[in-house]
Design a protein around this motif. Structure first.
Motif, short mmCIF file in Angstrom:
data_model
loop_
_atom_site.label_atom_id
_atom_site.label_comp_id
_atom_site.label_asym_id
_atom_site.label_seq_id
_atom_site.Cartn_x
_atom_site.Cartn_y
_atom_site.Cartn_z
N THR A 278 -9.51 73.53 74.80
CA THR A 278 -8.71 72.75 75.63
C THR A 278 -8.13 71.65 74.03
OG1 THR A 278 -9.69 70.91 76.10
CG2 THR A 278 -9.49 73.05 77.74
N LYS A 279 -7.09 71.53 74.07
CA LYS A 279 -6.42 70.77 73.48
C LYS A 279 -7.52 68.68 73.10
CE LYS A 279 -1.78 67.89 72.81
NZ LYS A 279 -0.83 67.64 73.77
N PHE A 280 -8.11 68.84 74.38
CA PHE A 280 -8.55 67.84 74.89
C PHE A 280 -10.34 67.81 74.43
CE2 PHE A 280 -4.42 67.49 76.98
CZ PHE A 280 -4.20 66.47 76.41
N GLY A 281 -10.38 68.93 74.14
CA GLY A 281 -11.94 69.41 73.22
C GLY A 281 -12.56 69.57 74.47
N ASP A 282 -12.18 69.78 75.38
CA ASP A 282 -13.04 70.62 77.04
C ASP A 282 -13.42 72.41 75.97
OD1 ASP A 282 -13.42 68.03 78.30
OD2 ASP A 282 -11.30 68.46 78.51
N VAL A 283 -14.79 72.44 76.45
CA VAL A 283 -14.57 74.03 76.20
C VAL A 283 -15.16 74.78 78.05
CG1 VAL A 283 -17.06 75.64 74.85
CG2 VAL A 283 -16.55 73.53 74.04
N MET A 284 -14.81 74.92 77.60
CA MET A 284 -15.14 76.43 79.45
C MET A 284 -14.79 77.02 79.27
SD MET A 284 -10.63 75.04 80.94
CE MET A 284 -9.66 76.42 79.70
N PRO A 285 -15.96 78.30 80.29
CA PRO A 285 -16.45 79.31 79.95
C PRO A 285 -15.49 80.30 79.78
CG PRO A 285 -16.78 78.32 82.18
CD PRO A 285 -15.93 77.18 81.42
N CYS A 286 -14.06 80.49 80.41
CA CYS A 286 -13.38 81.31 79.75
C CYS A 286 -11.84 80.65 79.83
CB CYS A 286 -13.38 82.62 80.69
SG CYS A 286 -12.50 82.56 82.10
N PRO A 287 -10.54 81.52 80.14
CA PRO A 287 -9.47 80.76 80.19
C PRO A 287 -9.22 80.39 81.86
CG PRO A 287 -9.29 82.13 78.61
CD PRO A 287 -10.40 82.88 78.82
N TYR A 288 -10.03 80.62 82.60
CA TYR A 288 -9.40 81.07 83.60
C TYR A 288 -10.88 80.20 84.76
CZ TYR A 288 -6.56 84.24 82.03
OH TYR A 288 -6.22 85.24 80.77
N ILE A 289 -11.71 79.82 84.50
CA ILE A 289 -13.24 79.36 84.97
C ILE A 289 -12.60 77.36 84.24
CG2 ILE A 289 -15.56 79.13 85.43
CD1 ILE A 289 -15.92 82.27 84.28
N HIS A 290 -12.07 76.89 85.02
CA HIS A 290 -11.85 75.49 84.98
C HIS A 290 -13.05 74.17 85.14
CE1 HIS A 290 -7.23 76.87 84.97
NE2 HIS A 290 -7.71 77.08 83.53
N THR A 291 -14.06 74.40 84.29
CA THR A 291 -15.01 73.32 84.92
C THR A 291 -15.23 73.63 82.72
OG1 THR A 291 -16.94 73.02 84.89
CG2 THR A 291 -16.71 75.59 84.32
N SER A 292 -15.45 72.02 82.36
CA SER A 292 -16.16 72.06 81.38
C SER A 292 -17.60 71.85 81.38
CB SER A 292 -15.86 70.62 80.57
OG SER A 292 -15.77 69.73 79.25
N LEU A 293 -17.28 72.65 80.13
CA LEU A 293 -19.05 73.02 79.79
C LEU A 293 -19.79 71.62 79.12
CD1 LEU A 293 -19.25 76.36 78.75
CD2 LEU A 293 -19.94 75.88 81.19
N GLY A 294 -19.09 70.72 78.22
CA GLY A 294 -18.86 69.47 78.11
C GLY A 294 -17.55 69.07 76.39
#
Length: 367
Positions: A278-294
């Motif tokens: 994301t723009k703010f550095g969050d890494v998500m599993p895909c564009p639609y699963i909105h959890t940050s892996l870190g």
């Protein structure tokens, strides 16, 4: 990874072209098999550099991700951060980046983004709604190192497409963009959203015939109950619908994220073959699963991907799209733990030790 299908003639041709034009990328892709065997991610980086957009599409999946930008203290990507992301991704052997948003072609620093990624190290795709993609812009994109355009088109009927994208004239601009991309020698695919109501329609078959006639592959994005469509289960496809589309793959150049590619059948590609940054550095599993892996600004990309690959739902072979068809995942994970919360939700608020293959999730930085 299950059975390994042979490369198609088209894939072989593209791989040979890649070897000639981007040998560093080619060498990385040749090592994908061994990385998969070691349980490592070979993710495409779906890079949400900014959320600026000239459209307001009905199904937009980033509507609530944009809310995070209201906190002016949050760190976000600039060109130096893009260079660092590219450096870490290259060290991990990742080979592909999709620049997205928002609408990338409104970004004033688009050229600098491409330069910072370094086209010699990555196969670079840009998403676009086509509004600003005329012949001159397409030639320019090709010249600076963009390899592929992923163009959104959701109906052959101009009125229906414009209504879905909430932008009068967008259909005509998208058709112009197809001509412009092909004339410039850019690789091109058409991305189209498919709902339960559309997938078995005559209109969809006509759409696939259009792609076949234009020699443009069609990438199907299954409708998902997230973003502007949060909780909209009526648009979701079923397993039977997915089987129907697999039959269409035998007749048309149409595919989904589940379609085997590069000689690999990975099933659901979340984390394994794609992550969203994301723009703010969050890494998500895909564009639609909105959890940050870190968060990339807080810990190395390598550690984030390793954490994601330890999650059982992403590390194993899953023969469906978790966020488009798997009602159990949607109801137990998405609806109960993500809906209604500030996005993306940190991974430790979504997953527990029982969700990790070793039962020992890596700690949150700072704890």
């Amino acid at each position: 990874m299950t059975g390994i299908p042979p490369l198609s003639p088209d894939e072989n041709a593209k791989r040979n072209q890649l070897q000639r034009e981007k040998p560093k990328v080619y060498e990385k892709i040749l090592r994908f098999d061994e990385k998969v065997e070691r349980g490592e991610s070979i993710a495409i980086l779906q890079f949400q550099y900014d959320y600026a957009c000239n459209f307001r599409c009905q199904h937009c999946c980033i509507t609530r991700l944009q809310e995070k930008g209201q906190d002016r203290k949050l760190r976000s990507f600039g060109i130096p951060e893009v260079r660092e992301l590219a450096r870490q991704a290259d060290e991990l052997g990742l080979a592909q980046v999709v620049i997205t948003g928002g609408e990338p072609l409104v970004f004033p620093d688009f050229d600098q983004i491409v330069e910072a990624l370094d086209p010699s190290r990555f196969y670079i795709t840009s998403d676009t709604n086509g509004w600003f993609l005329d012949e001159a812009r397409a030639k320019h994109l090709k010249a600076i190192g963009v390899d592929k355009i992923q163009l959104s088109l959701d109906s052959l009927n101009a009125e229906e497409h414009d209504a879905f994208r909430r932008k009068p004239g967008s259909h005509a601009r998208a058709l112009r963009a197809i001509d412009a991309a092909q004339a410039a020698g850019l690789n091109l695919l058409i991305a189209t959203v498919v709902t339960k109501q559309r997938i078995r329609s005559e209109e969809f078959i006509e759409f696939l015939e259009f792609g076949k006639a234009r020699k443009v592959p069609i990438f199907v994005t299954y409708a998902k109950p997230v973003g502007a469509w949060e909780g909209n289960y009526d648009v979701m496809i079923t397993r039977e619908d997915m089987d129907y589309l697999r039959q269409l793959e035998q007749r048309y150049q149409v595919f989904t994220h589940l379609t085997p590619a590069y000689g690999m059948d990975l099933g659901c590609i979340a984390v394994k073959r794609m992550v969203s940054v994301t723009k703010f550095g969050d890494v998500m599993p895909c564009p639609y699963i909105h959890t940050s892996l870190g968060n990339f600004f807080q810990e190395p990309l390598k550690e984030i991907l390793e954490r994601g690959m330890k999650l059982k739902c992403f590390s194993g072979h899953v023969d469906t799209c978790l966020i488009a068809e798997d009602r159990h995942f949607i109801e137990e994970v998405e609806a109960k733990k993500i809906y209604g919360k500030p996005l993306p939700v940190p991974w430790d608020q979504v997953f527990g030790p029982e969700d990790f293959s070793d039962g020992q999730p890596s700690p949150v930085p700072g704890e």
